[in-house]
Design an enzyme around this catalytic site. Structure first.
Site, PDB file in Angstrom:
ATOM      1  N   CYS A 107      25.894  -4.920  26.513  1.00  0.00           N
ATOM      2  CA  CYS A 107      24.677  -4.515  25.812  1.00  0.00           C
ATOM      3  C   CYS A 107      24.979  -3.569  24.658  1.00  0.00           C
ATOM      4  CB  CYS A 107      23.704  -3.861  26.787  1.00  0.00           C
ATOM      5  SG  CYS A 107      22.176  -3.275  26.004  1.00  0.00           S
ATOM      6  N   HIS A 157      -7.992   1.983  15.559  1.00  0.00           N
ATOM      7  CA  HIS A 157      -8.312   1.020  14.500  1.00  0.00           C
ATOM      8  C   HIS A 157      -7.916   1.618  13.156  1.00  0.00           C
ATOM      9  CE1 HIS A 157     -10.659  -1.861  12.098  1.00  0.00           C
ATOM     10  NE2 HIS A 157     -11.102  -0.806  11.407  1.00  0.00           N
TER      11      HIS A 157
END
Length: 485
Positions: free
Chosen positions: A54, A463
């Protein structure tokens, strides 16, 4: 869970410790760190570098390169969509590699520092079992474990029969990033996460890419809609995606590779490329591990299966397995290995530790577009007998998705709705689109905590954000649809 540190016996015979860990990848070193933090004496044997595949050949270097690819794509988008007069004249391969290697090096030093600070005794050399509590490390002699041995030797790329990798014209996922320069054309064999990521990277860097997958769709272990949206996105970028296709033969030439591919319709097609990248899976590394000396055997696929999945303990008491040596349902993912390491270390320390819930482990493909999933696919949910309610929300249905302009989707799989139209427990969440690798954490908690859409709908999403689409999808399933009816 209440932790009680254990007083390790530091006055034991030379070569005797509480825990021996064989393999220093993510599963191995996480086991070692956690065990040491609980007061156990730990010896970690690694024949190469701690950090494993990894850190040195997979997750970290490949994501560094994919970040560079994302920057190249961003320049193209700036020019074509936003009127920014910019272009990529060339890619300085040596500079790109230097940045990648610096990131890997700093991470490697960090892992070494953590192990040293924790008091883990790291020895370099190939290790093999010589008994149920003994391990011999080449160049260091034999060591004995009082509490147990942890096998964490990882995996290697699955070879392609009859076609040896040379690191230049034919490469595996382990050496693809270290092959010389950027090819002008690449044939990628294998449409799982690794193959898709490499196909995406090379396309961003300007190569002509052909992606061949034997299954009838890309990332075949993911939800079918994930595969469909991913394939659409890759094709839109100009990648030649061929599913249900098989490599019949390949010839290595001085200037590239010439291959014959049998298509899903049975037609034979010639494909030429400067480089063939083989990404057809990985196999566990058990060669020379001496399993028989401890009374263990690998299965026909090379995995060492635990007898007790709650403890990841083999049929030989005191010998545990983590990481890529484990068969499914383990996922062969670094973050799953971290969780396995924690479990085994705590078990060896005598603590009650929760087993790994593999269904709640997220899965991510870092291509462009990205995919991120957690939980059951729609097909898996139905096959397990669940009545299912599904909601799909396009990312472009929210303002931030329109800003990004790269499509994408949120798909939620939940238990069937009640008489009031409210869906039950969330079984799976599947995302495709930009930055979804950073959006999946919320859904991981939703699935892991057996939440219902109404539980999620109580919480307000910012938002404008891409994650707003996730919130909207759950609002609809809770019977409170706003922009999605």
């Amino acid at each position: 869970m209440t932790e009680t540190p254990i007083s390790a016996a530091h006055d034991s015979a030379p070569g005797t410790v509480d825990v021996i860990v064989v393999g220093g990848g993510t599963g191995g070193y996480s086991t070692a760190l956690r065990a040491a933090s609980l007061g156990l004496t730990v010896l970690l044997a690694e024949r190469d570098k701690v950090g494993g595949t990894c850190l040195h050949r997979g997750c970290i270097p490949s994501k560094a390169m994919l970040h560079a690819a994302e920057l190249v794509d961003g320049i193209a988008e700036a020019r074509e969509r936003w009127g920014v007069r910019a272009s990529v004249d060339s890619v300085d391969w040596a500079a790109l590699v230097a940045s990648r290697d610096d990131i890997v090096s700093r991470n490697h030093k960090g892992v070494e520092g953590h192990l040293a600070h924790a008091g883990v005794h790291v020895v370099r050399g190939s290790a093999r079992l010589t008994g149920t509590r003994t391990v011999r490390v080449e160049g260091h002699g034999e060591f004995t474990a009082r509490r147990g041995i942890v096998l964490a030797t990882g995996s290697r790329p699955r070879p392609l029969p009859g076609l040896a990798a040379d690191g230049r014209r034919v490469v595996t996922s382990d050496d693809a990033l270290f092959a010389p320069g950027l090819p002008k054309s690449v044939l990628v064999l294998g449409g799982g996460a690794i193959g898709v990521e490499y196909a995406s990277f090379h396309r961003s860097m300007g190569a002509d890419v052909t992606l061949v997958e034997a299954a009838d769709r890309l990332v075949p272990l993911e939800d079918a809609d994930v595969s469909r949206h991913l394939t659409r996105g890759l094709k839109k970028r100009g990648i030649d995606v061929r599913t249900g296709a098989l490599l019949q033969e390949a010839t290595v030439l001085e200037d590239g590779v010439r291959a014959t591919v049998r298509t899903a319709r049975g037609e034979l097609r010639a494909v030429g490329a400067e480089r063939l990248l083989v990404a057809v899976g990985r196999v566990p590394v058990t060669e020379g591990l001496g399993l028989a000396a401890a009374g263990l055997t690998a299965d026909e696929r090379g995995f060492v299966a635990p007898a007790d999945w709650d403890r990841l303990e083999t049929a030989v008491p005191g010998i545990h397995v983590v990481g890529d040596l484990l068969p499914p349902p383990s996922l062969g993912l670094a973050h799953a290995s971290f969780a396995e390491g924690l479990l085994v270390a705590e078990t060896l320390a005598g603590l009650a530790s929760p087993p790994v819930d593999y269904t709640a482990v997220p899965r991510v493909t870092y291509s462009s577009p990205q995919t991120a999933s957690v939980g059951l696919s729609e097909a898996e949910a139905r096959n397990r007998g669940h009545g299912v309610t599904v909601n799909t929300m396009p990312l472009t249905a929210v303002a931030k998705g329109m800003v990004h302009g790269r499509g994408g989707v949120v798909k939620v799989v939940a238990e069937a709705a009640d008489g009031a139209g409210r869906a039950g427990r969330v079984l799976g969440v599947h995302l495709v689109g930009p930055h979804v690798s950073e959006m999946i954490a919320e859904s991981q908690l939703i699935v892991g905590w057996d939440a219902e859409p109404s539980d999620v709908a109580r919480h307000v999403h910012a938002h404008p954000t891409l994650s707003e689409a996730v919130g909207e999808a759950f609002l609809t399933l809770a019977g409170r649809g706003l922009h999605q009816q």
